[in-house]
Scaffold this motif. Sequence first.
Motif, PDB file in Angstrom:
ATOM      1  N   PHE A 142      26.879   1.727 -30.720  1.00 39.86           N
ATOM      2  CA  PHE A 142      27.432   2.641 -29.723  1.00 39.86           C
ATOM      3  C   PHE A 142      26.449   2.887 -28.575  1.00 39.86           C
ATOM      4  O   PHE A 142      26.811   2.812 -27.397  1.00 39.86           O
ATOM      5  N   THR A 143      25.205   3.146 -28.890  1.00 39.85           N
ATOM      6  CA  THR A 143      24.186   3.401 -27.860  1.00 39.85           C
ATOM      7  C   THR A 143      23.942   2.151 -27.019  1.00 39.85           C
ATOM      8  O   THR A 143      23.793   2.230 -25.795  1.00 39.85           O
ATOM      9  N   PHE A 144      23.892   0.996 -27.668  1.00 37.99           N
ATOM     10  CA  PHE A 144      23.679  -0.256 -26.939  1.00 37.99           C
ATOM     11  C   PHE A 144      24.802  -0.488 -25.921  1.00 37.99           C
ATOM     12  O   PHE A 144      24.529  -0.834 -24.772  1.00 37.99           O
ATOM     13  N   TRP A 145      26.039  -0.285 -26.338  1.00 38.52           N
ATOM     14  CA  TRP A 145      27.151  -0.534 -25.434  1.00 38.52           C
ATOM     15  C   TRP A 145      27.163   0.446 -24.270  1.00 38.52           C
ATOM     16  O   TRP A 145      27.443   0.064 -23.126  1.00 38.52           O
ATOM     17  N   ILE A 146      26.850   1.689 -24.527  1.00 34.64           N
ATOM     18  CA  ILE A 146      26.815   2.672 -23.436  1.00 34.64           C
ATOM     19  C   ILE A 146      25.722   2.316 -22.432  1.00 34.64           C
ATOM     20  O   ILE A 146      25.956   2.297 -21.220  1.00 34.64           O
ATOM     21  N   ILE A 155      17.357  -6.516 -18.094  1.00 35.31           N
ATOM     22  CA  ILE A 155      17.255  -5.196 -18.730  1.00 35.31           C
ATOM     23  C   ILE A 155      18.160  -5.132 -19.954  1.00 35.31           C
ATOM     24  O   ILE A 155      17.777  -4.606 -21.009  1.00 35.31           O
ATOM     25  N   ILE A 156      19.367  -5.679 -19.851  1.00 33.02           N
ATOM     26  CA  ILE A 156      20.262  -5.695 -21.009  1.00 33.02           C
ATOM     27  C   ILE A 156      19.668  -6.547 -22.125  1.00 33.02           C
ATOM     28  O   ILE A 156      19.751  -6.192 -23.307  1.00 33.02           O
ATOM     29  N   MET A 157      19.027  -7.651 -21.792  1.00 33.62           N
ATOM     30  CA  MET A 157      18.367  -8.480 -22.816  1.00 33.62           C
ATOM     31  C   MET A 157      17.192  -7.740 -23.469  1.00 33.62           C
ATOM     32  O   MET A 157      16.922  -7.912 -24.654  1.00 33.62           O
ATOM     33  N   LEU A 158      16.503  -6.908 -22.685  1.00 36.61           N
ATOM     34  CA  LEU A 158      15.432  -6.099 -23.266  1.00 36.61           C
ATOM     35  C   LEU A 158      15.994  -5.077 -24.254  1.00 36.61           C
ATOM     36  O   LEU A 158      15.351  -4.767 -25.263  1.00 36.61           O
ATOM     37  N   PHE A 159      17.158  -4.549 -23.978  1.00 36.25           N
ATOM     38  CA  PHE A 159      17.811  -3.651 -24.950  1.00 36.25           C
ATOM     39  C   PHE A 159      18.037  -4.369 -26.272  1.00 36.25           C
ATOM     40  O   PHE A 159      17.828  -3.805 -27.342  1.00 36.25           O
ATOM     41  N   VAL A 160      18.442  -5.608 -26.184  1.00 34.71           N
ATOM     42  CA  VAL A 160      18.722  -6.378 -27.402  1.00 34.71           C
ATOM     43  C   VAL A 160      17.438  -6.733 -28.128  1.00 34.71           C
ATOM     44  O   VAL A 160      17.327  -6.596 -29.359  1.00 34.71           O
ATOM     45  N   ALA A 161      16.423  -7.178 -27.387  1.00 35.44           N
ATOM     46  CA  ALA A 161      15.226  -7.733 -28.018  1.00 35.44           C
ATOM     47  C   ALA A 161      14.267  -6.668 -28.547  1.00 35.44           C
ATOM     48  O   ALA A 161      13.763  -6.798 -29.669  1.00 35.44           O
ATOM     49  N   PHE A 189      27.020  -1.435 -14.594  1.00 34.79           N
ATOM     50  CA  PHE A 189      27.741  -0.781 -13.509  1.00 34.79           C
ATOM     51  C   PHE A 189      26.846  -0.570 -12.294  1.00 34.79           C
ATOM     52  O   PHE A 189      27.282  -0.741 -11.154  1.00 34.79           O
ATOM     53  N   PHE A 190      25.594  -0.185 -12.524  1.00 34.06           N
ATOM     54  CA  PHE A 190      24.709   0.116 -11.391  1.00 34.06           C
ATOM     55  C   PHE A 190      23.923  -1.087 -10.894  1.00 34.06           C
ATOM     56  O   PHE A 190      23.531  -1.129  -9.724  1.00 34.06           O
TER      57      PHE A 190
END
Length: 123
Positions: free
Chosen positions: A52-56, A39-45, A63-64
């Motif tokens: 700021f939004t990416f880090w949050i 999911i984090i990789m999908l945020f990047v790609a 965390f979850f």
Amino acid sequence: MAIQSKFHMDLSKYEPVGKSGLNKRQKKMILQIIPGLSIIMLFVAFLDLNDFTFWILSFVTGFFLIVPPVLKGLGVWEEYKNKLDFFMKKQDRYYETGQIRRYAAHEFVQKKNVSEADKIGKK
């Protein structure tokens, strides 16, 4: 020769290590981390997010979806769960209901009609 004790490890708590050098719990941890990382990789790609939004979003996702499997895989989750369970359910609680009695010095003096050599029981 000195007196010594030899304690053996409890075999019920032993987790065998496989060929990869990981035990079953650690392999399960790695498999449970994969969705969070993807999911984090999908945020990047695919999402054009500012820093700021990416880090949050990444911290919330981590965390979850990443922290609980890592805590379970390392055995820390059970330790904290047991501490919390002891604190909330099993810990003895003592309640004070009034003033604590203060003893006077004369209460510790042996009475003259009592002897240490008296027989206990019926006469």
